[in-house]
Design a protein around this motif. Sequence first.
Motif, short mmCIF file in Angstrom:
data_model
loop_
_atom_site.label_atom_id
_atom_site.label_comp_id
_atom_site.label_asym_id
_atom_site.label_seq_id
_atom_site.Cartn_x
_atom_site.Cartn_y
_atom_site.Cartn_z
N ASP A 58 11.50 5.25 0.41
CA ASP A 58 10.27 6.05 0.43
C ASP A 58 9.39 5.44 1.51
OD1 ASP A 58 7.52 6.76 -0.08
OD2 ASP A 58 8.16 7.57 -1.99
N ASN A 59 9.20 6.20 2.60
CA ASN A 59 8.51 5.65 3.76
C ASN A 59 6.99 5.57 3.60
OD1 ASN A 59 10.75 5.13 5.59
ND2 ASN A 59 11.03 7.35 5.60
N GLY A 60 6.47 6.10 2.49
CA GLY A 60 5.04 6.01 2.25
C GLY A 60 4.28 7.18 2.86
N ASP A 61 2.97 7.18 2.65
CA ASP A 61 2.10 8.27 3.10
C ASP A 61 1.73 8.09 4.57
OD1 ASP A 61 0.35 8.04 -0.05
OD2 ASP A 61 2.10 9.24 0.51
N ASN A 62 2.72 8.34 5.44
CA ASN A 62 2.48 8.15 6.86
C ASN A 62 2.53 9.44 7.65
OD1 ASN A 62 2.23 5.20 7.06
ND2 ASN A 62 4.29 5.21 6.23
N PHE B 180 0.82 -1.20 0.00
CA PHE B 180 0.00 0.00 0.00
C PHE B 180 0.86 1.25 0.00
CE2 PHE B 180 -3.75 -2.41 0.57
CZ PHE B 180 -3.46 -3.43 1.46
N SER B 181 0.23 2.37 -0.28
CA SER B 181 0.97 3.63 -0.35
C SER B 181 1.56 4.01 1.00
CB SER B 181 0.04 4.75 -0.85
OG SER B 181 -1.02 4.95 0.05
N THR B 182 1.07 3.41 2.09
CA THR B 182 1.61 3.69 3.42
C THR B 182 2.76 2.77 3.80
OG1 THR B 182 -0.08 2.24 4.34
CG2 THR B 182 -0.55 4.61 4.34
N TYR C 255 13.60 -3.33 -1.22
CA TYR C 255 13.12 -3.58 0.13
C TYR C 255 11.68 -3.09 0.25
CZ TYR C 255 12.35 -2.25 5.04
OH TYR C 255 11.82 -2.06 6.29
N GLY C 256 10.89 -3.88 0.93
CA GLY C 256 9.53 -3.47 1.23
C GLY C 256 9.16 -3.90 2.64
N HIS C 257 8.23 -3.19 3.22
CA HIS C 257 7.82 -3.53 4.58
C HIS C 257 6.31 -3.43 4.70
CE1 HIS C 257 7.31 -3.29 8.93
NE2 HIS C 257 8.51 -3.82 9.03
N ARG C 258 5.68 -4.55 5.05
CA ARG C 258 4.25 -4.57 5.35
C ARG C 258 4.05 -5.58 6.46
NH1 ARG C 258 -0.47 -7.22 4.01
NH2 ARG C 258 0.61 -8.64 2.60
N GLY C 259 4.29 -5.13 7.67
CA GLY C 259 4.27 -6.05 8.80
C GLY C 259 5.58 -6.80 8.91
#
Length: 117
Positions: free
Chosen positions: A51-55, A29-31, A99-103
């Motif tokens: 890019d840390n996303g829309d946080n 997701f964008s976040t 790299y990606g992070h979702r949990g």
Amino acid sequence: QVQLVESGGGSVQAGDSLILSCVASGRIFSTNPLGWYRQLPGKQRELVAVDNGDNGGVRVEYADSVKGRFTISRDNAKNRVDLHMNSLKPEDTGVYYCYGHRGLEYWGQGTQVTVSS
């Protein structure tokens, strides 16, 4: 489950440019943060750009060694993050990982960048 697939590495001369691309499959997701790390010969893996996303916090971060030369760009509609690398130096030689992070943390398989002097 998220899979990250990189492309765009190669061998170039010092001063040249390269663009690395990473496409994420799965639910990113964008976040969620997306970015790039690298492992230089004999060194530990290190952050290049993220890019840390829309946080609402700091959106983009760069390693000091690449500031002013590398730019990260993200296309949420395409689940894609690119790393535009300009003025490449021999010390940029290494394996670059998406790299990606979702949990959990997710990593691409890595793409080699070799810069000759």
